[in-house]
Write an enzyme that holds these catalytic residues in place. Structure first.
Site, PDB file in Angstrom:
ATOM      1  N   TYR A 154       0.902   5.863   9.959  1.00 48.74           N
ATOM      2  CA  TYR A 154       0.819   6.918   8.823  1.00 48.74           C
ATOM      3  C   TYR A 154      -0.325   7.918   9.532  1.00 48.74           C
ATOM      4  O   TYR A 154      -0.157   9.154   9.420  1.00 48.74           O
ATOM      5  CB  TYR A 154      -0.163   6.365   7.716  1.00 48.74           C
ATOM      6  CG  TYR A 154       0.611   6.183   6.620  1.00 48.74           C
ATOM      7  CD1 TYR A 154       1.586   4.923   6.791  1.00 48.74           C
ATOM      8  CD2 TYR A 154       0.591   6.679   5.367  1.00 48.74           C
ATOM      9  CE1 TYR A 154       2.277   4.322   5.817  1.00 48.74           C
ATOM     10  CE2 TYR A 154       1.545   6.098   4.373  1.00 48.74           C
ATOM     11  CZ  TYR A 154       2.517   5.161   4.389  1.00 48.74           C
ATOM     12  OH  TYR A 154       3.156   4.632   3.514  1.00 48.74           O
ATOM     13  N   LYS A 175       4.622  -7.705  12.883  1.00 53.65           N
ATOM     14  CA  LYS A 175       5.652  -7.907  13.614  1.00 53.65           C
ATOM     15  C   LYS A 175       5.682  -7.934  15.202  1.00 53.65           C
ATOM     16  O   LYS A 175       6.104  -7.246  15.985  1.00 53.65           O
ATOM     17  CB  LYS A 175       6.817  -6.642  13.322  1.00 53.65           C
ATOM     18  CG  LYS A 175       8.040  -6.600  13.957  1.00 53.65           C
ATOM     19  CD  LYS A 175       8.942  -7.401  12.778  1.00 53.65           C
ATOM     20  CE  LYS A 175      10.393  -7.356  13.433  1.00 53.65           C
ATOM     21  NZ  LYS A 175      11.264  -8.427  12.915  1.00 53.65           N
ATOM     22  N   ASP A 205       9.237  -9.290   8.231  1.00 50.51           N
ATOM     23  CA  ASP A 205      10.556  -9.356   7.420  1.00 50.51           C
ATOM     24  C   ASP A 205      10.817 -10.655   6.849  1.00 50.51           C
ATOM     25  O   ASP A 205      11.312 -10.866   5.544  1.00 50.51           O
ATOM     26  CB  ASP A 205      11.874  -9.244   8.723  1.00 50.51           C
ATOM     27  CG  ASP A 205      11.620 -10.034   9.689  1.00 50.51           C
ATOM     28  OD1 ASP A 205      10.417 -10.647   9.933  1.00 50.51           O
ATOM     29  OD2 ASP A 205      12.569 -10.175  10.577  1.00 50.51           O
ATOM     30  N   ASP A 224       2.521  -0.857   2.567  1.00 52.64           N
ATOM     31  CA  ASP A 224       3.203   0.025   1.695  1.00 52.64           C
ATOM     32  C   ASP A 224       4.499  -0.513   1.054  1.00 52.64           C
ATOM     33  O   ASP A 224       4.744  -0.621  -0.179  1.00 52.64           O
ATOM     34  CB  ASP A 224       3.333   1.417   2.236  1.00 52.64           C
ATOM     35  CG  ASP A 224       4.109   2.342   1.215  1.00 52.64           C
ATOM     36  OD1 ASP A 224       3.583   2.509   0.350  1.00 52.64           O
ATOM     37  OD2 ASP A 224       5.130   2.962   1.927  1.00 52.64           O
ATOM     38  N   ASP A 230       4.946  -2.641  -2.879  1.00 50.81           N
ATOM     39  CA  ASP A 230       6.209  -1.965  -4.130  1.00 50.81           C
ATOM     40  C   ASP A 230       6.918  -3.337  -4.471  1.00 50.81           C
ATOM     41  O   ASP A 230       7.137  -3.558  -5.508  1.00 50.81           O
ATOM     42  CB  ASP A 230       6.796  -0.874  -3.488  1.00 50.81           C
ATOM     43  CG  ASP A 230       6.461   0.309  -3.905  1.00 50.81           C
ATOM     44  OD1 ASP A 230       5.551   0.626  -3.971  1.00 50.81           O
ATOM     45  OD2 ASP A 230       7.542   1.275  -3.952  1.00 50.81           O
TER      46      ASP A 230
HETATM   47  C1  IPM Z   1       1.270   4.330  -1.894  1.00 54.11           C
HETATM   48  C2  IPM Z   1       2.186   5.610  -1.921  1.00 54.11           C
HETATM   49  C3  IPM Z   1       1.560   6.954  -0.674  1.00 54.11           C
HETATM   50  C4  IPM Z   1       1.643   5.850   0.524  1.00 54.11           C
HETATM   51  C5  IPM Z   1       2.343   7.704  -0.318  1.00 54.11           C
HETATM   52  C6  IPM Z   1       2.625   8.760  -1.904  1.00 54.11           C
HETATM   53  C7  IPM Z   1       1.876   8.806   0.334  1.00 54.11           C
HETATM   54  O1  IPM Z   1       3.498   5.296  -1.503  1.00 54.11           O
HETATM   55  O2  IPM Z   1      -0.168   4.828  -2.273  1.00 54.11           O
HETATM   56  O3  IPM Z   1       1.526   3.408  -1.778  1.00 54.11           O
HETATM   57  O4  IPM Z   1       2.479   5.783   1.166  1.00 54.11           O
HETATM   58  O5  IPM Z   1       0.529   5.176   0.900  1.00 54.11           O
HETATM   59 MG    MG Z   2       3.649   3.070  -1.563  1.00 52.71          MG
END
Ligand code: IPM
Ligand code: MG
Length: 351
Positions: A142, A189, A221, A245, A249
């Site tokens: 990032y 990884k 993975d 990240d 999710d």
């Molecule tokens: C998160 C989001 C952010 C990230 C984006 C919006 C930049 O996906 O906070 O997980 O990738 O960190």
């Molecule tokens: Mg995210």
């Protein structure tokens, strides 16, 4: 206690969900005799429109001088399909994380008894899941060097990690594991990436300082697969920015809804609390978004200030609202659903 809380509503559904968390916090303050002074500030697309910058200096000053930051969401579709946009709302979020030194992102994953069947995963796999993904937040790909070359035909992003960045994150992971079931999993990884080999080497060298913690190492993975196959196998996971990240999710599927998952971002100074979901522009302004992830993020805020009773009270009313069907349409399964603001009012009234 007197509290100054910076309030960064941001974009999309951010303002609506943050409003409900404010109602809940104000109700808590009234009940437990605290005084909260909210300091609203601009961020994201809203800030770009107002001052041409997604994380203005003035916003930073407000955050840096507050006891905590409550944050909604960032992002606007008009930037998503425009790769040439010079300023993007998301840059504001990254700048904020970096300037506030928020190097550790704490994303818990747990299940709600009344919602187990909302998850696409089988009940016996997920019931009782209680894990934390500790994501490194101010380094890695990032923030590494990036750019274009070869006449714009080659693009690169670099995943760079320094030992101290891994150490400070891992230390938090070990400490967290000590307070829980003493299991730490380092996800990387290392079979391919040099930066991951530095992660492994660093975490291995810290094992002796935390002899009670059982440490395991996995490739990302494999974790992506095991996390939804057997989430109860994990307690604290530490991982790099990008891997975290993606995995967080994925982990939200376990709880049945992204609209429920809170997070905190911590560093050396002020901490920030935000839902893990995004700005959900399709729902913006409709008063239909689920405010619970933001409300539960406020619970994490109280918890971190050692206001445990207050945090528990918030979790109690949230569970009560779920059990009694006082929910927004994403959780209503075709039954009666309530507006974002109605859920917020109900929670505040029940405190
Ligand atoms: C998160 C989001 C952010 C990230 C984006 C919006 C930049 O996906 O906070 O997980 O990738 O960190
Ligand atoms: Mg995210």
């Amino acid at each position: 206690m007197k509290l100054n809380i910076a309030l960064l509503a941001g974009d999309g559904i951010g303002p609506e969900v943050v409003d409900q968390a404010v109602k809940v916090c104000d109700a808590i303050a009234k009940k437990y005799n605290h005084e909260i002074s909210w300091k609203p500030a601009l961020t994201g697309a809203a800030a770009i429109d107002a001052v041409g910058e997604p994380y203005p200096d003035e916003t930073h000053e407000i955050c840096a001088s507050s006891d905590a930051v409550l944050f909604g969401a960032i992002g606007h579709p008009r930037f998503d399909n425009d790769p040439s946009a010079k300023v993007r709302p998301e840059q504001g979020l990254l700048k904020m994380r970096q300037k506030l030194g928020l190097f550790a992102n704490v994303r818990p994953t747990f299940t709600f008894p009344s919602l187990i069947d909302k998850s696409p995963l089988k009940r016996d796999r997920i019931e009782g899941t209680d894990l934390i993904i500790l994501r490194e937040l101010t380094g890695g790909v990032y923030f590494g060097e990036r750019g274009r070359k070869d006449d714009n035909n080659t693009a690169f992003d670099t995943m760079t990690y320094q030992r101290f960045e891994i150490e400070r994150l891992a230390k938090k992971g070990f400490e967290m594991a000590m307070k829980r079931s003493k299991k730490l999993c380092c996800v990387d990884k290392a079979n391919v990436l040099e930066s991951s080999r530095l992660w492994r080497e660093t975490v291995q060298s810290m094992e002796k300082d935390f002899p009670e913690v059982e440490v395991s190492y996995e490739f990302v993975d494999a974790t992506a697969m095991r996390l939804i196959q057997w989430p109860k196998g994990y307690d604290v996971i530490i991982t790099a920015n990008l891997f975290g990240d993606i995995l967080t999710d994925e982990a939200s599927v376990i709880s049945g809804s992204m609209g429920l998952m809170p997070s905190s971002s911590v560093g050396s100074k002020v901490s920030l609390y935000e839902p893990i979901h995004g700005s959900y522009p399709q729902a913006a302004g409709k008063d239909i978004a689920n405010p619970l992830a933001t409300v539960l993020s406020a619970a994490m805020l109280f918890e971190d200030l050692d206001l445990t009773k207050e945090a528990e009270e918030i979790r109690r009313v949230v569970n009560k609202s779920l059990a009694e069907g006082m929910v927004t349409e994403d959780l209503a399964e075709g039954g009666t659903s309530y507006k974002t603001s109605e859920v917020g009012n109900w929670l505040a009234k029940n405190i």
